[in-house]
Design a protein around this motif. Structure first.
Motif, mmCIF file in Angstrom:
data_model
loop_
_atom_site.group_PDB
_atom_site.id
_atom_site.type_symbol
_atom_site.label_atom_id
_atom_site.label_comp_id
_atom_site.label_asym_id
_atom_site.label_seq_id
_atom_site.Cartn_x
_atom_site.Cartn_y
_atom_site.Cartn_z
ATOM 1 N N TYR A 35 0.841 -1.192 0.000
ATOM 2 C CA TYR A 35 0.000 0.000 0.000
ATOM 3 C C TYR A 35 0.880 1.248 0.000
ATOM 4 O O TYR A 35 1.966 1.250 0.586
ATOM 5 C CB TYR A 35 -0.900 0.036 1.243
ATOM 6 C CG TYR A 35 -1.936 -1.066 1.283
ATOM 7 C CD1 TYR A 35 -1.616 -2.340 1.736
ATOM 8 C CD2 TYR A 35 -3.241 -0.826 0.857
ATOM 9 C CE1 TYR A 35 -2.561 -3.348 1.759
ATOM 10 C CE2 TYR A 35 -4.197 -1.833 0.887
ATOM 11 C CZ TYR A 35 -3.849 -3.084 1.337
ATOM 12 O OH TYR A 35 -4.790 -4.080 1.353
ATOM 13 N N GLN A 37 0.763 5.227 1.174
ATOM 14 C CA GLN A 37 0.008 6.175 1.988
ATOM 15 C C GLN A 37 0.631 7.558 1.875
ATOM 16 O O GLN A 37 1.690 7.823 2.440
ATOM 17 C CB GLN A 37 -0.042 5.733 3.451
ATOM 18 C CG GLN A 37 -0.935 6.617 4.305
ATOM 19 C CD GLN A 37 -1.024 6.151 5.753
ATOM 20 O OE1 GLN A 37 -0.178 5.411 6.237
ATOM 21 N NE2 GLN A 37 -2.076 6.590 6.453
ATOM 22 N N GLY A 40 -1.428 12.507 5.132
ATOM 23 C CA GLY A 40 -2.782 12.956 5.437
ATOM 24 C C GLY A 40 -3.886 12.142 4.799
ATOM 25 O O GLY A 40 -5.059 12.538 4.862
ATOM 26 N N GLN A 41 -3.548 11.017 4.182
ATOM 27 C CA GLN A 41 -4.559 10.186 3.513
ATOM 28 C C GLN A 41 -4.532 8.763 4.047
ATOM 29 O O GLN A 41 -3.600 8.359 4.743
ATOM 30 C CB GLN A 41 -4.306 10.178 2.004
ATOM 31 C CG GLN A 41 -4.414 11.550 1.360
ATOM 32 C CD GLN A 41 -4.179 11.488 -0.133
ATOM 33 O OE1 GLN A 41 -4.317 10.439 -0.749
ATOM 34 N NE2 GLN A 41 -3.833 12.616 -0.724
ATOM 35 N N GLY A 42 -5.557 8.012 3.673
ATOM 36 C CA GLY A 42 -5.560 6.591 3.969
ATOM 37 C C GLY A 42 -4.700 5.838 2.964
ATOM 38 O O GLY A 42 -4.422 6.338 1.870
ATOM 39 N N PRO A 43 -4.260 4.642 3.305
ATOM 40 C CA PRO A 43 -3.448 3.846 2.373
ATOM 41 C C PRO A 43 -4.221 3.488 1.108
ATOM 42 O O PRO A 43 -5.430 3.276 1.139
ATOM 43 C CB PRO A 43 -3.120 2.585 3.183
ATOM 44 C CG PRO A 43 -3.270 2.986 4.613
ATOM 45 C CD PRO A 43 -4.384 3.986 4.617
ATOM 46 N N PHE A 45 -4.199 0.750 -2.161
ATOM 47 C CA PHE A 45 -3.726 -0.573 -2.552
ATOM 48 C C PHE A 45 -2.913 -0.495 -3.834
ATOM 49 O O PHE A 45 -3.379 0.050 -4.835
ATOM 50 C CB PHE A 45 -4.938 -1.493 -2.737
ATOM 51 C CG PHE A 45 -4.636 -2.861 -3.273
ATOM 52 C CD1 PHE A 45 -5.005 -3.212 -4.560
ATOM 53 C CD2 PHE A 45 -4.026 -3.811 -2.481
ATOM 54 C CE1 PHE A 45 -4.759 -4.486 -5.055
ATOM 55 C CE2 PHE A 45 -3.776 -5.092 -2.958
ATOM 56 C CZ PHE A 45 -4.140 -5.418 -4.246
ATOM 57 N N LEU A 88 4.537 7.037 2.517
ATOM 58 C CA LEU A 88 4.832 5.893 3.380
ATOM 59 C C LEU A 88 4.364 4.641 2.642
ATOM 60 O O LEU A 88 3.209 4.570 2.220
ATOM 61 C CB LEU A 88 4.099 6.027 4.716
ATOM 62 C CG LEU A 88 4.247 4.876 5.711
ATOM 63 C CD1 LEU A 88 5.689 4.770 6.229
ATOM 64 C CD2 LEU A 88 3.285 5.068 6.890
ATOM 65 N N LEU A 90 3.589 0.764 2.855
ATOM 66 C CA LEU A 90 3.243 -0.239 3.854
ATOM 67 C C LEU A 90 3.100 -1.607 3.197
ATOM 68 O O LEU A 90 2.463 -1.739 2.148
ATOM 69 C CB LEU A 90 1.938 0.133 4.549
ATOM 70 C CG LEU A 90 1.975 1.399 5.417
ATOM 71 C CD1 LEU A 90 0.570 1.896 5.693
ATOM 72 C CD2 LEU A 90 2.709 1.124 6.711
ATOM 73 N N TYR A 104 -1.873 -7.952 8.357
ATOM 74 C CA TYR A 104 -1.051 -7.410 9.425
ATOM 75 C C TYR A 104 0.093 -6.607 8.789
ATOM 76 O O TYR A 104 0.809 -7.125 7.940
ATOM 77 C CB TYR A 104 -0.507 -8.535 10.308
ATOM 78 C CG TYR A 104 -1.598 -9.246 11.069
ATOM 79 C CD1 TYR A 104 -2.220 -10.367 10.538
ATOM 80 C CD2 TYR A 104 -2.013 -8.776 12.307
ATOM 81 C CE1 TYR A 104 -3.233 -11.014 11.231
ATOM 82 C CE2 TYR A 104 -3.032 -9.423 13.009
ATOM 83 C CZ TYR A 104 -3.637 -10.539 12.459
ATOM 84 O OH TYR A 104 -4.645 -11.163 13.145
ATOM 85 N N PHE A 105 0.244 -5.388 9.254
ATOM 86 C CA PHE A 105 1.139 -4.452 8.607
ATOM 87 C C PHE A 105 2.504 -4.362 9.279
ATOM 88 O O PHE A 105 2.644 -4.532 10.490
ATOM 89 C CB PHE A 105 0.520 -3.051 8.591
ATOM 90 C CG PHE A 105 -0.592 -2.900 7.598
ATOM 91 C CD1 PHE A 105 -1.865 -3.354 7.887
ATOM 92 C CD2 PHE A 105 -0.357 -2.316 6.360
ATOM 93 C CE1 PHE A 105 -2.904 -3.225 6.953
ATOM 94 C CE2 PHE A 105 -1.378 -2.175 5.433
ATOM 95 C CZ PHE A 105 -2.648 -2.639 5.730
ATOM 96 N N GLY A 106 3.497 -4.059 8.455
ATOM 97 C CA GLY A 106 4.816 -3.735 8.949
ATOM 98 C C GLY A 106 4.908 -2.262 9.302
ATOM 99 O O GLY A 106 3.945 -1.514 9.132
ATOM 100 N N PRO A 107 6.075 -1.822 9.756
ATOM 101 C CA PRO A 107 6.247 -0.440 10.200
ATOM 102 C C PRO A 107 6.332 0.571 9.068
ATOM 103 O O PRO A 107 6.241 1.770 9.309
ATOM 104 C CB PRO A 107 7.560 -0.485 10.978
ATOM 105 C CG PRO A 107 8.300 -1.635 10.397
ATOM 106 C CD PRO A 107 7.275 -2.639 9.992
ATOM 107 N N ARG A 110 9.435 5.050 4.706
ATOM 108 C CA ARG A 110 9.138 6.438 4.306
ATOM 109 C C ARG A 110 10.073 6.827 3.172
ATOM 110 O O ARG A 110 11.288 6.849 3.353
ATOM 111 C CB ARG A 110 9.314 7.390 5.484
ATOM 112 C CG ARG A 110 8.295 7.172 6.586
ATOM 113 C CD ARG A 110 8.347 8.236 7.664
ATOM 114 N NE ARG A 110 7.483 7.903 8.794
ATOM 115 C CZ ARG A 110 6.198 8.199 8.883
ATOM 116 N NH1 ARG A 110 5.621 8.855 7.896
ATOM 117 N NH2 ARG A 110 5.498 7.854 9.938
#
Lengths: 114, 116
Positions: A35, A37, A40-43, A45, A88, A90, A104-107, A110
């Motif tokens: 994903y 991101q 200021g937005q949602g991720p 796909f 970012l 993800l 389940y997401f990783g950190p 950036r």
């Protein structure tokens, strides 16, 4: 912690360059999704890999490509970087075929493109 | 058309009080899944709770519960007894089948700030 790891954590590139981001999935998971991101937005796909094949792709150009390896880890490659690719990134792992198929997401990584 | 709508860009809640974060969704599928994730400033998306479209009971996970109203296409997250560590961005997401796999579609998020 989810057990999903990503590298590097931060990256600075210049416009036109290429970048490779890496993801190790959680033990027992066979599917990896990526994903993007923006601030200021949602991720959003990008694509999903299952058994080393691309399983689905969002609205991203072909310069976004990926790989999944036999151990289910994955790479995201972006060619000809543009300023708008700053975001970012993800990675999420899941187990296809389970009832929830929770991702389940990783950190995240950036990426800054100058 | 936006598939996941979170109408509250930011919310304040007093520590130890309950708070409801709104989420509405749009789909023509009969089978779908709804998720809530928490994203602290570090960036990692933390899974909180899941609701399947065929689940008759509202999902609960500790202090988190999901108020699922299928006919209204809403899936609001309720956090009870708010803690300072709950301050973060919260995203509602829907799992949809896409090509051979499935993807999550996220809303724009709600920033929750817990006041001491």
């Amino acid at each position: 912690e989810t057990g999903v790891t990503q590298s590097p954590t931060h990256l600075i590139k210049t416009r036109g360059q290429q970048v490779t981001l890496r993801c190790s999935s959680q033990s027992g998971h066979n599917t990896v999704s990526w994903y993007q991101q923006a601030l200021g937005q949602g991720p959003q796909f990008i694509f999903q890999y299952y058994r080393e094949e691309e399983n689905g792709r969002g609205n991203f150009p072909p310069r976004f490509s990926g790989l999944q390896f036999p151990n289910y880890s994955s790479e995201l490659n972006v060619n000809a970087l543009e300023l708008d690719d700053s975001a970012l990134y993800l990675c999420a792992s899941s187990s296809q075929g389970t009832r929830q198929e929770t991702q389940y997401f990783g950190p995240g990584t950036r990426l800054l493109v100058l | 058309a936006q598939k996941i709508t979170q109408t509250q860009p930011g919310m304040f809640v007093q520590e130890k009080e309950a708070v409801t974060l709104d989420c509405t969704y749009d789909t023509s599928d009969q089978s779908y899944g709804l998720f809530w994730y928490k994203q602290p400033s570090s960036g990692e998306m933390i899974f909180l709770i899941y609701q399947g479209s065929y689940d008759e009971q509202n999902a609960t996970e500790g202090r988190y519960s999901l108020n699922f109203q299928k006919a209204r296409k809403s899936a609001n997250l309720v956090i009870s007894a708010s803690q300072l560590g709950d301050s973060a961005m919260y995203f509602c997401a829907m799992r949809e089948v896409y090509n051979a796999g499935n993807m999550l579609t996220f809303g724009g998020g709600t920033r929750l700030m817990v006041k001491p």
